[in-house]
Design a protein around this motif. Structure first.
Motif, PDB file in Angstrom:
ATOM      1  N   ASP A 338      17.316 -40.003  -0.729  1.00 19.13           N
ATOM      2  CA  ASP A 338      15.911 -40.324  -0.566  1.00 19.13           C
ATOM      3  C   ASP A 338      15.352 -39.001   0.096  1.00 19.13           C
ATOM      4  N   LEU A 339      14.679 -38.378  -0.876  1.00 19.62           N
ATOM      5  CA  LEU A 339      14.374 -36.899  -0.687  1.00 19.62           C
ATOM      6  C   LEU A 339      12.929 -36.636   0.143  1.00 19.62           C
ATOM      7  N   ARG A 340      12.448 -37.843   0.599  1.00 14.32           N
ATOM      8  CA  ARG A 340      11.158 -37.861   1.519  1.00 14.32           C
ATOM      9  C   ARG A 340      11.367 -37.061   2.520  1.00 14.32           C
ATOM     10  N   ASP A 341      12.427 -37.063   3.255  1.00 12.77           N
ATOM     11  CA  ASP A 341      12.368 -36.131   4.492  1.00 12.77           C
ATOM     12  C   ASP A 341      13.747 -35.402   4.679  1.00 12.77           C
ATOM     13  N   THR A 342      14.049 -35.176   3.549  1.00 15.50           N
ATOM     14  CA  THR A 342      15.536 -34.293   3.578  1.00 15.50           C
ATOM     15  C   THR A 342      15.259 -32.903   2.582  1.00 15.50           C
ATOM     16  N   SER A 343      15.897 -32.142   3.269  1.00 20.96           N
ATOM     17  CA  SER A 343      15.756 -30.577   2.572  1.00 20.96           C
ATOM     18  C   SER A 343      17.060 -30.393   1.460  1.00 20.96           C
ATOM     19  N   PRO A 344      16.629 -29.748   0.586  1.00 20.88           N
ATOM     20  CA  PRO A 344      17.649 -29.609  -0.368  1.00 20.88           C
ATOM     21  C   PRO A 344      19.131 -28.920  -0.071  1.00 20.88           C
ATOM     22  N   PRO A 345      19.138 -27.956   0.874  1.00 23.00           N
ATOM     23  CA  PRO A 345      20.503 -27.475   1.383  1.00 23.00           C
ATOM     24  C   PRO A 345      21.060 -28.599   1.960  1.00 23.00           C
ATOM     25  N   GLY A 346      20.586 -29.425   2.875  1.00 24.96           N
ATOM     26  CA  GLY A 346      21.126 -30.239   3.663  1.00 24.96           C
ATOM     27  C   GLY A 346      21.596 -31.606   2.727  1.00 24.96           C
ATOM     28  N   GLN A 347      20.762 -32.036   1.750  1.00 28.99           N
ATOM     29  CA  GLN A 347      21.341 -32.895   0.876  1.00 28.99           C
ATOM     30  C   GLN A 347      22.400 -32.559  -0.118  1.00 28.99           C
ATOM     31  N   VAL A 348      22.328 -31.156  -0.652  1.00 33.85           N
ATOM     32  CA  VAL A 348      23.458 -30.739  -1.239  1.00 33.85           C
ATOM     33  C   VAL A 348      24.965 -30.770  -0.452  1.00 33.85           C
ATOM     34  N   ALA A 349      24.834 -30.378   0.616  1.00 35.69           N
ATOM     35  CA  ALA A 349      25.925 -30.705   1.716  1.00 35.69           C
ATOM     36  C   ALA A 349      26.529 -31.823   1.968  1.00 35.69           C
ATOM     37  N   ARG A 350      25.472 -32.808   2.072  1.00 35.68           N
ATOM     38  CA  ARG A 350      25.800 -34.381   2.238  1.00 35.68           C
ATOM     39  C   ARG A 350      26.465 -34.918   0.849  1.00 35.68           C
ATOM     40  N   PHE A 351      26.155 -34.351  -0.194  1.00 33.08           N
ATOM     41  CA  PHE A 351      26.760 -34.868  -1.552  1.00 33.08           C
ATOM     42  C   PHE A 351      28.075 -34.130  -1.674  1.00 33.08           C
ATOM     43  N   LEU A 352      28.278 -32.852  -1.394  1.00 34.98           N
ATOM     44  CA  LEU A 352      29.703 -32.295  -1.428  1.00 34.98           C
ATOM     45  C   LEU A 352      30.585 -33.093  -0.457  1.00 34.98           C
ATOM     46  N   ARG A 353      30.168 -33.431   0.890  1.00 33.28           N
ATOM     47  CA  ARG A 353      31.010 -34.212   1.815  1.00 33.28           C
ATOM     48  C   ARG A 353      31.321 -35.545   0.984  1.00 33.28           C
ATOM     49  N   ALA A 354      30.602 -36.244   0.421  1.00 30.84           N
ATOM     50  CA  ALA A 354      30.768 -37.475  -0.188  1.00 30.84           C
ATOM     51  C   ALA A 354      31.783 -37.177  -1.410  1.00 30.84           C
ATOM     52  N   LEU A 355      31.702 -36.106  -2.162  1.00 29.39           N
ATOM     53  CA  LEU A 355      32.856 -35.915  -3.024  1.00 29.39           C
ATOM     54  C   LEU A 355      34.134 -35.429  -2.579  1.00 29.39           C
ATOM     55  N   GLY A 356      34.144 -35.408  -1.242  1.00 28.58           N
ATOM     56  CA  GLY A 356      35.563 -35.073  -0.748  1.00 28.58           C
ATOM     57  C   GLY A 356      35.834 -33.397  -0.174  1.00 28.58           C
ATOM     58  N   ILE A 357      34.669 -32.619  -0.353  1.00 23.65           N
ATOM     59  CA  ILE A 357      34.789 -31.295   0.314  1.00 23.65           C
ATOM     60  C   ILE A 357      34.630 -31.594   1.793  1.00 23.65           C
ATOM     61  N   ALA A 358      35.418 -30.796   2.430  1.00 26.78           N
ATOM     62  CA  ALA A 358      35.751 -30.729   3.625  1.00 26.78           C
ATOM     63  C   ALA A 358      34.532 -30.104   4.337  1.00 26.78           C
ATOM     64  N   GLY A 359      33.983 -30.546   5.773  1.00 27.70           N
ATOM     65  CA  GLY A 359      32.703 -29.952   6.052  1.00 27.70           C
ATOM     66  C   GLY A 359      32.720 -28.298   6.335  1.00 27.70           C
ATOM     67  N   ARG A 360      33.951 -27.897   6.531  1.00 27.31           N
ATOM     68  CA  ARG A 360      34.241 -26.490   6.823  1.00 27.31           C
ATOM     69  C   ARG A 360      34.230 -25.689   5.476  1.00 27.31           C
ATOM     70  N   ALA A 361      34.498 -26.318   4.259  1.00 24.50           N
ATOM     71  CA  ALA A 361      34.183 -25.644   3.211  1.00 24.50           C
ATOM     72  C   ALA A 361      33.249 -25.639   2.524  1.00 24.50           C
ATOM     73  N   VAL A 362      31.970 -26.304   3.015  1.00 25.34           N
ATOM     74  CA  VAL A 362      30.843 -26.190   2.615  1.00 25.34           C
ATOM     75  C   VAL A 362      30.149 -24.865   2.554  1.00 25.34           C
ATOM     76  N   PRO A 363      29.743 -24.171   1.645  1.00 23.85           N
ATOM     77  CA  PRO A 363      29.241 -22.727   1.824  1.00 23.85           C
ATOM     78  C   PRO A 363      27.788 -22.784   2.721  1.00 23.85           C
ATOM     79  N   GLU A 364      27.236 -21.544   3.089  1.00 19.57           N
ATOM     80  CA  GLU A 364      26.201 -21.575   3.992  1.00 19.57           C
ATOM     81  C   GLU A 364      25.043 -21.583   3.142  1.00 19.57           C
TER      82      GLU A 364
END
Length: 1001
Positions: A338-364
């Motif tokens: 739901d993009l109403r209150d979500t910024s693109p960088p934060g949402q991409v990071a959330r998708f990456l974690r859902a796909l199994g990418i460890a938090g520390r491996a998410v780029p800046e």
């Protein structure tokens, strides 16, 4: 009739095997642009850019609408009238996929890809050959448009790619020797395509011509260096080395390479919210989206569906429902945001974690996150749902790159810049579906018990699922409430949005969310729109509210359309778009208006809007009469956009058509002017519109606005307004044959205009008062009034008013057999009408001349004159004028002895007179038809017609005509009439003479 659109070559529209005439270059460009976006909306701006590039004329929108109208006529002839739909912000061409060669080509290429992937090489080649056979030359050849050429270039690229694939597969089937000549020709035509050079080298090598294969490489290298200054790519260089080394992999019978291992799925996300339990309707939309997203990738990228619509229309519910139906087709998971209150960088990071990418491996950075996101989804089949997207930029980082994935997004605005997206514009529910939803919420028993109130609830909720769910939830939580009780609450506009709230659900917040995303200028216009009470509005209305140019106002309006706060409405024959504000949205706009706009600003804005209407009706009146003739105006200020004139908005020769299309808006404007105290604007608009009401027979509107404006003028002490409205009401009474009332109204009007010192108004009223005197037999008084009015008309320069009086004086002398004097007066009147360009007054003068010719036995000249009158009144859609002309033509044919033709013409006149309530012609047509029936000894028909005529003449208080009808009726009843006897009956006037036309104004 089968219809085929061909774009793969010169553009062609084929119906029933016959090529149709598409029209000129501009119309061909519009069709080509729509064809490139078939089944997708092409915006008006996109069409303008395609036709004119960056420098369109001011009339561009109107010219595009003309092109669309022309194309629709062509399509209608082929039985496809609805192929071009108006879908804000533009148009959508809707044809079956089999009937557009670009879509057929794409489908065949997809079929070939599927066949090749499953080892059916020969089938793949057959499909590609069939696809390529659709091409008749370069795509859209001959269409001179940069926008179209860009689309054509993409199509030509797809063709070359398909050719290369077909050659590759033919090589796999051992057709190398047969391909050499074709590949030489292809290389010559496309010397910079390295893939073609590679295929030629392979074909030569497998044909035992290794030296020629190496020469082909050297030729390719020379061309690339000479033309673009680069060495051949790695694939071409490696192929040369393989040929030099006689690599076994180049042989046709070499074993295939081992397939790459399938990627390991780390996790399967299941993020989709629960589907709405009472989801109702939308089956067509569900089926379309499911069908699109369950097809295999078509070779042109990942499928994207963009659902747009008003707040509360059910976009999210539809997206989630489709996502649940598609679960098994996307085994690698579903992602939801739901993009109403979500910024693109934060949402991409959330998708990456859902796909199994460890938090520390998410780029800046966002770019790095988006790249990793696309890489993670590569080769997977994942459905991504992006809810409540604000802009395209917000969604782009969240789009996968893999063709196996798919995306559904919802937005309150139309995301027109998304490449290749399939757009679904969601409308409110129809009444039947909305009632079905209400049934599921509150129960069938309650709805059936109050079905009328349930339908009213649907109307007040405007078919919005959110509003219906809120209202239904309130009813469901209160079993003792009646549906009618909630409807009663919702009828109070001031409380409507308060009533449409229940716990966490509020319709106001849904509309507010859309409003808050608008630009400051769009917010201001949205508030001011609440001032306008007309059912629809134009771009000039917005310009008046903002006190801005028409171009700037159109831009702001389109932003409101994009936000789904306004609907753009196009009528087939209209020159301009109209815009409609929904009732629930209007309620919210009124709340904001009261809170944010000062009374002074509101009054000034409304004054400009009413001034805009005055400018337009003034221009329409001048177009119809050749000047400011036969009307008086107030001193109320006029307004027009600085970049558009009223006459250009109406169009040359289109005044009555424009007036007719704006009737409802003009009546609403008069009412609003009266209610808000703009008295001068009120009576001025009401009087200037009399021509429309008279010609089109809108007698109810005429009476209501006249009474309203008269009351407002009396209360304000505006003598000009009182005089104008008594003059208008007298003319209305004259048309209704209420002569005594008309006489009194005209006398009152003369007095009021005298009080105001308005000589012109007094002359207009006196002219019509003279006409009443003539109808009542007071001929001395009539002639005196005409003389006084004529002198004043000449003094004030009212040429058409002068012509009217000359014609009416001529009628008097015609009725008294002074044909010479009548002819002179009519010649002068006709000369004035033609000099001023007033076709309507010209028709009346020519009609009276026809009566003169009929009296003098000049039948040929009478016939020619009446045909002229018919052309004029029919061009103007003047049905009342047409009844008089048809009646006179019927009388002429009767006098000529063409009895059958006379009866047909008079029957037509009678039918039309009955429909438009023109009782004078209705009475006289019945009279003459009764006389003809009597001559033919058809006594039953004679009695029917003459009884009708006598009754009408009695109502009209025309005693002489009533007496004549009574005498004929007696003969018919006795059954004693014969031709000679019927011809000797004393009739007060020959048909078509005195009193046949009461249209003095």
């Amino acid at each position: 009739m089968a219809l085929v659109l061909r774009l793969l070559g010169p553009i062609e529209l084929v119906a029933g095997g016959r090529s149709m005439d598409i029209g000129g270059p501009r119309q061909r460009t519009v069709l080509a642009t729509l064809g490139l976006n078939v089944e997708r909306v092409t915006s008006m701006d996109g069409l303008i850019a395609a036709v004119w590039g960056e420098e369109p004329p001011e009339t561009a929108r109107g010219q595009i609408q003309v092109c669309i109208s022309g194309l629709r006529k062509q399509l209608a002839e082929a039985g496809h009238a609805d192929a071009i739909r108006t879908v804000p912000p533009g148009y959508r061409l809707e044809l079956h996929a089999d009937d557009v060669d670009t879509l057929a080509f794409a489908r065949l290429v997809t079929t070939a890809t599927e066949a090749a992937d499953t080892g059916r090489t020969a089938d793949a080649v057959d499909a590609l050959r069939t696809a390529l056979a659709l091409w008749r030359g370069p795509a859209l050849d001959g269409v001179d448009s940069e926008v179209v050429r860009r689309g054509a270039t993409a199509l030509d690229e797809q063709r070359l790619t398909a050719i290369e694939e077909r050659v590759r597969l033919d090589l796999a089937l051992g057709q190398h020797q047969q391909l050499v000549s074709e590949l030489h020709a292809l290389v010559n035509d496309h010397p910079l395509r390295e893939r073609l050079h590679e295929l030629l080298m392979i074909a030569l090598y497998r044909s035992g011509r290794s030296a020629e294969a190496l020469n082909a490489y050297r030729h390719a290298r020379d061309v690339l260096i000479e033309e673009i200054g680069v060495e051949p790519g790695q694939a071409l260089r490696e192929l040369e080395l393989a040929i030099l080394n006689r690599d076994p992999a180049l042989n046709l019978d070499s074993p295939p390479a081992e397939p790459a291992p399938e990627p390991v799925v780390v996790t399967v996300p299941k993020q989709m919210p629960a589907s709405v339990a009472d989801f109702t309707g939308r089956q067509a939309e569900v089926d379309d989206i499911v069908a699109l997203l369950t097809e295999r990738a078509r070779g042109y990228g990942m499928p994207v569906v963009a659902i747009s619509g008003r707040g509360g229309v059910g976009k999210s519910s539809l997206a989630v429902r489709v996502a649940h139906e598609l679960a098994e087709h996307f085994p690698d998971g579903q992602l939801y945001a739901d993009l109403r209150d979500t910024s693109p960088p934060g949402q991409v990071a959330r998708f990456l974690r859902a796909l199994g990418i460890a938090g520390r491996a998410v780029p800046e950075t966002l770019d790095e996150r988006a790249a990793l996101y696309r890489s993670t989804l590569s080769g997977k089949r994942v459905l991504v749902v992006l809810d409540d997207v604000g802009t395209e930029d917000q969604a782009l980082p969240l789009l996968p790159g893999s063709p196996g994935c798919a995306v559904i997004m919802t937005s309150r605005v139309r995301l027109g810049s998304l490449p290749g997206a399939y757009h679904v514009d969601l409308d409110p529910l129809d009444t039947q579906t909305a009632l079905a939803l209400l049934n599921r919420i509150v129960g069938d028993r309650r709805v059936r018990a109050e079905v009328d109130d349930a339908q009213e609830l649907v109307r007040l909720c405007e078919g919005l699922p959110l509003a219906l769910r809120i209202g239904g939830a309130r009813l469901a939580s209160r079993p003792n409430w009646r549906i009618g009780g909630l409807v009663h609450r919702l009828r109070d506009e001031g409380r409507r949005l308060d009533e449409l709230s229940h716990r966490s659900w509020t319709l106001r917040s849904s509309i507010a969310l859309t409003f808050e995303n608008l630009s400051p200028e769009a917010r201001r216009l949205f508030r001011l729109l609440a001032l306008v009470e007309t059912p629809e509005l134009h771009a000039w209305t917005a310009a008046a509210l903002l006190d801005a140019t028409l171009g700037d106002a159109e831009d702001v309006l389109e932003s409101l359309v994009d936000a789904r706060l306004l609907d753009a409405v196009e009528y087939p024959e209209a020159r301009h778009l109209r815009y409609r504000l929904h009732d629930l949205v209007r309620v919210y706009a009124k709340e904001l208006l009261a809170d944010s706009i000062t009374p002074y600003e509101s009054e000034a804005a409304l004054r400009r809007v009413l001034g805009g209407w005055l400018s337009l009706v003034d221009a329409a009146h001048r177009e119809e009469y050749g000047g400011d003739y036969t009307v008086v105006h107030s001193t109320a200020p006029r307004w027009q956009p600085p970049d558009a004139s009223p006459s250009s908005y109406i169009g040359a020769g289109a005044a009555l058509g424009w007036w007719d299309s704006e009737r409802a808006a003009l009546v609403a404007a008069v009412r609003q002017a009266a209610r808000t105290g703009f008295v001068a604007q009120c009576w001025d608009l009401a009087l200037t519109c009399v021509t429309l009401f008279e010609v089109k027979g809108y007698f109810d509107d005429w009476k209501s606005v006249t009474e309203l404006a008269h009351e407002a003028s009396v209360l304000a002490g505006d003598h000009n307004g009182v005089g104008a409205m008594r003059y208008s009401m007298g003319t209305w009474c004259m048309f209704q044959s209420r002569l005594a009332e008309a006489d009194q109204c005209f006398a009152d009007a003369v007095d009021a205009f005298a009080e105001a010192g308005n000589e012109h108004g007094g002359a207009l009223a006196l002219r019509n008062a003279a006409h009443i005197d003539g109808l009542c037999g007071r001929h001395d008084r009539m002639l005196t009034k005409y003389d006084i009015a004529l002198a004043t008309m000449r003094a004030v320069g009212d040429r058409i008013g002068e012509a009217h009086i000359l014609r009416n004086q001529a009628r008097y002398w015609l009725d008294n057999d002074d044909l010479g004097r009548a002819r002179v007066l009519l010649t002068d009147a006709l000369s004035i009408c033609r000099a001023e360009g007033c076709r309507r007054a010209e028709a009346q003068a020519v009609h009276t001349l026809a009566e003169l010719y009929l009296t003098s036995g000049e039948f040929d000249r009478a016939r020619e004159s009446l045909h002229t009158v018919l052309r004029i009144v029919r061009d103007a859609s003047d049905k009342i004028g047409e009844t008089h002309a048809l009646y006179a033509l019927g009388v002429l044919r009767h006098r000529e002895g063409r009895v059958d033709n006379a009866m047909t013409t008079l029957a037509h006149a009678l039918d039309l007179a009955t429909r438009v309530r023109e009782r004078v012609v209705e009475a006289k047509a019945n009279h003459v038809l009764g006389e003809i029936a009597l001559l033919r000894t058809d006594f039953a028909a004679a009695i029917d017609h003459l009884e009708a005529a006598r009754g009408l003449f009695a109502d009209l208080r025309s005693s002489a005509w009533e007496a004549g009808a009574t005498a004929l009726l007696a003969q018919a009843r006795d059954g004693r009439a014969d031709s000679s006897a019927a011809g000797t009956v004393a009739v007060p006037n020959e048909p078509g003479r005195r009193g046949s036309d009461h249209r003095a104004a």
